[in-house]
Design a protein around this motif. Sequence first.
Motif, PDB file in Angstrom:
ATOM      1  N   LEU A  27     -10.956  -2.930  51.378  1.00  0.00           N
ATOM      2  CA  LEU A  27     -10.833  -1.490  51.607  1.00  0.00           C
ATOM      3  C   LEU A  27     -10.032  -1.182  52.867  1.00  0.00           C
ATOM      4  CD1 LEU A  27     -14.399  -0.231  50.657  1.00  0.00           C
ATOM      5  CD2 LEU A  27     -12.344  -0.326  49.256  1.00  0.00           C
ATOM      6  N   ARG A  28      -9.447  -0.005  52.854  1.00  0.00           N
ATOM      7  CA  ARG A  28      -8.639   0.421  53.993  1.00  0.00           C
ATOM      8  C   ARG A  28      -9.508   0.963  55.117  1.00  0.00           C
ATOM      9  NH1 ARG A  28      -6.046   4.446  50.408  1.00  0.00           N
ATOM     10  NH2 ARG A  28      -5.451   5.589  52.288  1.00  0.00           N
ATOM     11  N   VAL A  29     -10.783   1.098  54.882  1.00  0.00           N
ATOM     12  CA  VAL A  29     -11.659   1.592  55.951  1.00  0.00           C
ATOM     13  C   VAL A  29     -12.626   0.484  56.345  1.00  0.00           C
ATOM     14  CG1 VAL A  29     -11.498   4.003  55.265  1.00  0.00           C
ATOM     15  CG2 VAL A  29     -13.229   2.545  54.238  1.00  0.00           C
ATOM     16  N   ARG A  30     -13.237   0.656  57.487  1.00  0.00           N
ATOM     17  CA  ARG A  30     -14.127  -0.395  57.970  1.00  0.00           C
ATOM     18  C   ARG A  30     -15.471  -0.317  57.248  1.00  0.00           C
ATOM     19  NH1 ARG A  30     -14.967   0.706  63.690  1.00  0.00           N
ATOM     20  NH2 ARG A  30     -14.797   2.838  62.866  1.00  0.00           N
ATOM     21  N   VAL A  31     -15.755  -1.370  56.535  1.00  0.00           N
ATOM     22  CA  VAL A  31     -16.969  -1.403  55.732  1.00  0.00           C
ATOM     23  C   VAL A  31     -17.649  -2.731  55.949  1.00  0.00           C
ATOM     24  CG1 VAL A  31     -17.871  -1.503  53.396  1.00  0.00           C
ATOM     25  CG2 VAL A  31     -16.031   0.064  53.937  1.00  0.00           C
ATOM     26  N   ARG A  32     -18.954  -2.701  55.948  1.00  0.00           N
ATOM     27  CA  ARG A  32     -19.678  -3.960  56.006  1.00  0.00           C
ATOM     28  C   ARG A  32     -20.763  -3.905  54.926  1.00  0.00           C
ATOM     29  NH1 ARG A  32     -19.653  -4.551  61.662  1.00  0.00           N
ATOM     30  NH2 ARG A  32     -17.432  -4.888  61.212  1.00  0.00           N
ATOM     31  N   ALA A  33     -20.862  -4.969  54.151  1.00  0.00           N
ATOM     32  CA  ALA A  33     -21.869  -4.969  53.082  1.00  0.00           C
ATOM     33  C   ALA A  33     -22.942  -6.011  53.378  1.00  0.00           C
ATOM     34  CB  ALA A  33     -21.204  -5.244  51.748  1.00  0.00           C
ATOM     35  N   TYR A  34     -24.192  -5.647  53.117  1.00  0.00           N
ATOM     36  CA  TYR A  34     -25.314  -6.571  53.281  1.00  0.00           C
ATOM     37  C   TYR A  34     -25.931  -6.764  51.916  1.00  0.00           C
ATOM     38  CZ  TYR A  34     -24.225  -5.638  58.029  1.00  0.00           C
ATOM     39  OH  TYR A  34     -23.529  -5.548  59.200  1.00  0.00           O
ATOM     40  N   ALA A  35     -25.486  -7.834  51.263  1.00  0.00           N
ATOM     41  CA  ALA A  35     -25.749  -7.969  49.835  1.00  0.00           C
ATOM     42  C   ALA A  35     -27.100  -8.601  49.534  1.00  0.00           C
ATOM     43  CB  ALA A  35     -24.658  -8.798  49.194  1.00  0.00           C
ATOM     44  N   SER A  36     -27.741  -8.052  48.537  1.00  0.00           N
ATOM     45  CA  SER A  36     -28.928  -8.679  47.974  1.00  0.00           C
ATOM     46  C   SER A  36     -28.481  -9.418  46.714  1.00  0.00           C
ATOM     47  CB  SER A  36     -29.951  -7.613  47.625  1.00  0.00           C
ATOM     48  OG  SER A  36     -29.324  -6.556  46.943  1.00  0.00           O
ATOM     49  N   ASP A  37     -29.401  -9.955  45.978  1.00  0.00           N
ATOM     50  CA  ASP A  37     -29.030 -10.756  44.816  1.00  0.00           C
ATOM     51  C   ASP A  37     -29.797 -10.267  43.592  1.00  0.00           C
ATOM     52  OD1 ASP A  37     -28.516 -12.653  42.927  1.00  0.00           O
ATOM     53  OD2 ASP A  37     -28.801 -14.364  44.267  1.00  0.00           O
ATOM     54  N   PRO A  38     -29.294  -9.229  42.955  1.00  0.00           N
ATOM     55  CA  PRO A  38     -30.052  -8.590  41.874  1.00  0.00           C
ATOM     56  C   PRO A  38     -30.323  -9.527  40.699  1.00  0.00           C
ATOM     57  CG  PRO A  38     -27.808  -7.710  41.992  1.00  0.00           C
ATOM     58  CD  PRO A  38     -28.019  -8.536  43.215  1.00  0.00           C
ATOM     59  N   ARG A  39     -29.405 -10.401  40.431  1.00  0.00           N
ATOM     60  CA  ARG A  39     -29.619 -11.302  39.304  1.00  0.00           C
ATOM     61  C   ARG A  39     -30.802 -12.223  39.573  1.00  0.00           C
ATOM     62  NH1 ARG A  39     -24.771 -14.403  36.378  1.00  0.00           N
ATOM     63  NH2 ARG A  39     -25.938 -15.639  34.858  1.00  0.00           N
TER      64      ARG A  39
END
Lengths: 320, 320
Positions: free
Chosen positions: B279-291
């Motif tokens: 992405l062109r903007v500052r993003v941080r993702a903190y992912a869980s594991d739905p599967r």
Amino acid sequence: MARLAGVSPVTVSRTLAGGKNVTPEVQQRVIEAVRQLDYLPNENARGLRPGQHSGLIGVAITNLSNPFYGTFALGVEEIAHARGRYILLGSTGESASRESDLIANFLSRRVEGLIVIPAGEPAPRRWVRRLGQVPIVVAAREAADLDADRVLMDDAAMARRAADDLLAEGHQRVAFIGNIVTVSAHRARYEELGRAMGAAGLRMDPRLVRGVTDDVEDAASHARDFLDIAHQPTAIIAANNRIGVGVLREYARRLDEGVRADALPLVAVFDELELGDLLRVRVRAYASDPRELGRTAARTLFERLDGVAVGGPRRLMVPA
Amino acid sequence: MARLAGVSPVTVSRTLAGGKNVTPEVQQRVIEAVRQLDYLPNENARGLRPGQHSGLIGVAITNLSNPFYGTFALGVEEIAHARGRYILLGSTGESASRESDLIANFLSRRVEGLIVIPAGEPAPRRWVRRLGQVPIVVAAREAADLDADRVLMDDAAMARRAADDLLAEGHQRVAFIGNIVTVSAHRARYEELGRAMGAAGLRMDPRLVRGVTDDVEDAASHARDFLDIAHQPTAIIAANNRIGVGVLREYARRLDEGVRADALPLVAVFDELELGDLLRVRVRAYASDPRELGRTAARTLFERLDGVAVGGPRRLMVPA
DNA sequence: GTGAAAGCGCTAACAA
DNA sequence: TTGTTAGCGCTTTCAC
């Protein structure tokens, strides 16, 4: 249950069916007993009686984790819910045998109808004979050996629009990733693209066509190949959402390695790409409407169930 | 069916059950008749007999079009399929009454077990009494009034990591969008965030907290508010994926209007954001594991069904 | 090895 | 208005 209310099972049945021919008093007693025992009538037994319907719709999709199909299922459910039906859901993972098993099981549970996204794996659908009188709607893709209603996206229109955009920008060498052999939607998109480009005196280079259905990593590896050849394409077309994500995964790697964003081919993605407009690379999405596709598939099924639609298979197109 | 094979229904049943105590010859005749008639035994009738199980698992999720839940359902199905079970699926759309109806219907179809993502709408779950002996697993969120196994994500760990990152970068004014009142996962994330920031001598400003569960447009409008106030936050935290997308939708609008990307607050998103790194903007993702969450929920259910797990409710944590 | 009888939970048809 | 009878399709039990 009937004992607690001091009545016969028939009276319970009648009360729960609306109370026709039951004294209000007795009804009250039954209701009370129902509450006390948290009684829930057995739908399976009920469906056993002739002339009763199961209230179930079987839905077979290819891959639940693809938001396209999740949203499709949501559309189906929306209509089914409005019609008091419940959903038996399974995913085939594009496997023909899994599709067959799933549908056999749905039928053995006496679903009233089926909505199926045909699995990509090419294999004769021997299970069609088992359908008997159960109506089935085929959605999103063609299935040549299924003599049933179809609900499709306007793949050609989407592809034409994509081609127009590409041509307007002067692209001459475009790559395509998608399963044009077994997935009719991909094939339709590819062919229309070829036609539109052909009309402009150009042609798709068959060496730039790669087959993948839904696998992100596979798509990424094809993208890698395209980026590594000497004469890079100027655009890569992804036949669906997941393939598009795969291509972009590879792009992310390249950017990390210092490649400049505008040195990467344009990516055109079918079926929607969330946040595509926020990406650092040039992306264009040609979105379909999976929710409406699901709704239409369900409506089409109910028209058969209601006897509103009769006669040969119908073919419906959901606009993009 | 039995007539065509010239045998009694019992013999058909026995043959289909494996052929114990049936002459190979007779078996052959039955098999042949089955094929000829495309006979499928009626699972509903079969399940009617005492001691037989229905082979159905009821799964109630909140919103199928959210890829998080689609992927969750995929994980559930994976395990269910391996155990020969099929899925009755419905979405609640966060509505308590829909949840109740759905589960009542599942129970009346005699599901062997239930997997439920509790709806956010606060309302007493009167349906718990109807469960009887049917085991239920609550997933992804807490449900205070449900005395059942839980399978949760490690919300606190994710939040802590997010807080660490934010603090390391010197953020002092962070906004939060999520339903901290009724959705326990959002609340857990928010509280842990507050704790971590508190430990650093900072605090969350309650005026920068807004409640949304899953609605993209709602989230976008809250983001709009945050961007329009005089003293902008330096980061916006989205309690889940869909909320994050909503915030980013608004960002896309701002960029269109000429706002520079680095003038926009950092966005931190829980639960995964596909292509966030592009992405062109500052993003941080903190992912869980739905599967894995879905798989674990299903495994937990089967342990109850198998009698492997006994005793009081268990609480499992799926690492992020 | 095979079938007759019975019953799972429900409701349509008929009887009282 | 209420109940009795019967049968939906299956499988378990028991007799042959």
